[in-house]
Design a protein around this motif. Sequence first.
Motif, PDB file in Angstrom:
ATOM      1  N   SER A  58      45.548  33.400  36.211  1.00  0.00           N
ATOM      2  CA  SER A  58      46.724  33.562  36.999  1.00  0.00           C
ATOM      3  C   SER A  58      46.730  34.718  37.867  1.00  0.00           C
ATOM      4  O   SER A  58      47.666  34.975  38.601  1.00  0.00           O
ATOM      5  N   PHE A  59      46.117  35.747  37.504  1.00  0.00           N
ATOM      6  CA  PHE A  59      46.299  37.055  38.061  1.00  0.00           C
ATOM      7  C   PHE A  59      45.154  37.470  39.122  1.00  0.00           C
ATOM      8  O   PHE A  59      44.081  37.070  38.836  1.00  0.00           O
ATOM      9  N   SER A  60      45.564  38.230  39.954  1.00  0.00           N
ATOM     10  CA  SER A  60      44.563  38.626  41.210  1.00  0.00           C
ATOM     11  C   SER A  60      43.614  39.640  40.641  1.00  0.00           C
ATOM     12  O   SER A  60      43.907  40.273  39.500  1.00  0.00           O
ATOM     13  N   MET A  61      42.559  39.662  41.280  1.00  0.00           N
ATOM     14  CA  MET A  61      41.828  40.752  40.899  1.00  0.00           C
ATOM     15  C   MET A  61      42.251  42.182  40.806  1.00  0.00           C
ATOM     16  O   MET A  61      42.026  43.185  39.940  1.00  0.00           O
ATOM     17  N   ALA A  62      43.084  42.463  41.825  1.00  0.00           N
ATOM     18  CA  ALA A  62      43.707  43.897  41.885  1.00  0.00           C
ATOM     19  C   ALA A  62      44.806  43.868  40.696  1.00  0.00           C
ATOM     20  O   ALA A  62      44.799  44.911  40.154  1.00  0.00           O
ATOM     21  N   GLU A  63      45.374  43.026  40.376  1.00  0.00           N
ATOM     22  CA  GLU A  63      46.436  42.974  39.301  1.00  0.00           C
ATOM     23  C   GLU A  63      45.484  43.286  37.952  1.00  0.00           C
ATOM     24  O   GLU A  63      45.801  43.961  37.014  1.00  0.00           O
ATOM     25  N   ARG A  64      44.364  42.712  37.926  1.00  0.00           N
ATOM     26  CA  ARG A  64      43.671  43.014  36.495  1.00  0.00           C
ATOM     27  C   ARG A  64      42.946  44.272  36.542  1.00  0.00           C
ATOM     28  O   ARG A  64      43.126  44.909  35.319  1.00  0.00           O
ATOM     29  N   ARG A  65      42.382  44.855  37.552  1.00  0.00           N
ATOM     30  CA  ARG A  65      42.099  46.004  37.460  1.00  0.00           C
ATOM     31  C   ARG A  65      43.228  47.009  37.129  1.00  0.00           C
ATOM     32  O   ARG A  65      43.010  48.000  36.451  1.00  0.00           O
TER      33      ARG A  65
END
Length: 308
Positions: A58-65
């Motif tokens: 549910s989270f974007s790549m940027a959010e996870r980074r």
Amino acid sequence: MTSLSPSQAFRGIWPAMLTPLNEDLSIDHAKFAAHASALIRAGCGGVTLFGTTGEGASFSMAERREALEAMVRHGVPAAQIMVSTSCAALPETLELTRHAVQIGVHGCLMLPPFFFKGVSDQGIIDCYCQVIDGVDDARLKIYLYHIPQVSGVSLSHHVIDTLKKRYPETILGIKDSACSTAHSVGLAESFMKDLTVYVGYEPDLPEMGRLGSTGAISGLANFMPRLVHRLVTLPDAPATPADRQRAIDLIGLLGDYSLMPALKGIMAILSGDQAWLRVRPPLVALSPAQFTALEAAIRAFGVERVSD
């Protein structure tokens, strides 16, 4: 609980962390790190971010980074972090995996390609190879993630065997969350000599512990890490049948609810912080009536806070 050598498969309990959210449904970095630190203080070997329990997809790549970087800034050692880097788009899986290695995490939990269904074994192998070869870093450690009831894609014995032979120093283990004792035992009998097989279904932990499993990535470990640890590391202890039954009873208690919202409900009950109830769509948070019913059941069941 057990620590680890960075060059080895993890040992002990690495909870599949729930992801706390702000009012705008962005990730609450401070609370995320505080929860991870509390679990490590309670004896967990490390923590696992953005798996199924953590609503990872549910989270974007940027959010996870950003969340991984923030957790390390808040003092959680990178070597005690496992991160799921699974995305529907292969280049994003590659980028998240490369980023995790650069941060210095212990390992990456990786699903097979999960958007298209009915993909061949060769297609699955090709996806893993694209990521491993693309990262091209000896520090990369991968744990294959089998949860076909969620991903819609299975990891066959052929896929596992092929990848382990091609990347013997990179593929360290398998997380089997199919919730099938026979399947988990079959993996252990076929691969435990060269790979560690971990299960996500807590009642199967004693059986797997007898077969050589040394830990778990567990959802219940968000608030019951010591019990989960005993199940896999002390499979034949006198108290193990009671511990196992307690896990079964809690899973049964949660059967009337959507699992991730219910697990977050337990965190809200134990912490007194109803912000834990927040989930990202398409998940739906517990209704007030559901939360009240769950709270009564959990109070009667008797789950303690990790910090207690």
